[in-house]
Design a protein around this motif. Sequence first.
Motif, PDB file in Angstrom:
ATOM      1  N   GLN A   1       2.159   5.051  -3.130  1.00  0.00           N
ATOM      2  CA  GLN A   1       2.185   4.128  -4.376  1.00  0.00           C
ATOM      3  C   GLN A   1       4.230   3.891  -4.302  1.00  0.00           C
ATOM      4  O   GLN A   1       4.358   3.255  -4.587  1.00  0.00           O
ATOM      5  CB  GLN A   1       1.867   4.192  -5.832  1.00  0.00           C
ATOM      6  CG  GLN A   1       0.739   4.173  -5.323  1.00  0.00           C
ATOM      7  CD  GLN A   1      -0.639   4.661  -6.820  1.00  0.00           C
ATOM      8  OE1 GLN A   1       0.369   5.045  -7.078  1.00  0.00           O
ATOM      9  NE2 GLN A   1      -2.036   4.111  -6.559  1.00  0.00           N
ATOM     10  N   ILE A   2       4.792   5.218  -4.287  1.00  0.00           N
ATOM     11  CA  ILE A   2       6.119   5.759  -4.189  1.00  0.00           C
ATOM     12  C   ILE A   2       7.524   4.895  -3.528  1.00  0.00           C
ATOM     13  O   ILE A   2       7.898   4.070  -3.483  1.00  0.00           O
ATOM     14  CB  ILE A   2       6.478   6.487  -4.727  1.00  0.00           C
ATOM     15  CG1 ILE A   2       6.128   7.180  -6.393  1.00  0.00           C
ATOM     16  CG2 ILE A   2       7.962   7.007  -4.774  1.00  0.00           C
ATOM     17  CD1 ILE A   2       5.960   9.342  -6.174  1.00  0.00           C
ATOM     18  N   LYS A   3       6.538   4.980  -2.055  1.00  0.00           N
ATOM     19  CA  LYS A   3       7.157   4.611  -1.075  1.00  0.00           C
ATOM     20  C   LYS A   3       6.737   2.945  -0.974  1.00  0.00           C
ATOM     21  O   LYS A   3       7.769   2.292  -0.579  1.00  0.00           O
ATOM     22  CB  LYS A   3       5.876   5.116   0.406  1.00  0.00           C
ATOM     23  CG  LYS A   3       7.013   6.186   0.374  1.00  0.00           C
ATOM     24  CD  LYS A   3       6.726   6.661   2.041  1.00  0.00           C
ATOM     25  CE  LYS A   3       6.670   8.151   2.251  1.00  0.00           C
ATOM     26  NZ  LYS A   3       6.511   8.883   3.438  1.00  0.00           N
ATOM     27  N   GLN A   4       6.202   2.511  -1.840  1.00  0.00           N
ATOM     28  CA  GLN A   4       5.208   1.031  -1.886  1.00  0.00           C
ATOM     29  C   GLN A   4       5.944   0.278  -3.192  1.00  0.00           C
ATOM     30  O   GLN A   4       5.666  -0.824  -3.372  1.00  0.00           O
ATOM     31  CB  GLN A   4       3.875   0.597  -1.441  1.00  0.00           C
ATOM     32  CG  GLN A   4       3.567   1.172  -0.465  1.00  0.00           C
ATOM     33  CD  GLN A   4       1.800   0.503  -0.463  1.00  0.00           C
ATOM     34  OE1 GLN A   4       1.553   0.453  -1.180  1.00  0.00           O
ATOM     35  NE2 GLN A   4       1.389   0.746   1.228  1.00  0.00           N
TER      36      GLN A   4
END
Length: 114
Positions: free
Chosen positions: A107-110
């Motif tokens: 989620q952080i990467k996206q």
Amino acid sequence: MTFQLEPYQVFIILSTAIGAIVGMIKIMGNQINKNIQQNFESTNQKIEEVSRQAVKGQEEVRELERKFLEFKADMPFRYIARDDYIRGQTVIEAKLDAVAEKLEKVQIKQGIKP
């Protein structure tokens, strides 16, 4: 009044009295023997009954031992020890935490806020 008895009459009276006494002793002896036999028979019956009960008790004890051994053999398959349950739960929770952590990283990467 005097009685005069001939020697043979005295002998007959004494032999009759002695015979009566011996007869009474034999009758009493037979009754005592019969009573003793009845007591022995009832005692033997009681001993046989106790023996049968002891054999039955031994069979019941063997049956209980067999059932207990079956229970001990079957117990690990039916029940889970508390420590084993806690260990299993810890492993599951650790795996869930790892999955949650990976989801957070994705989620952080996206760019999605958790």
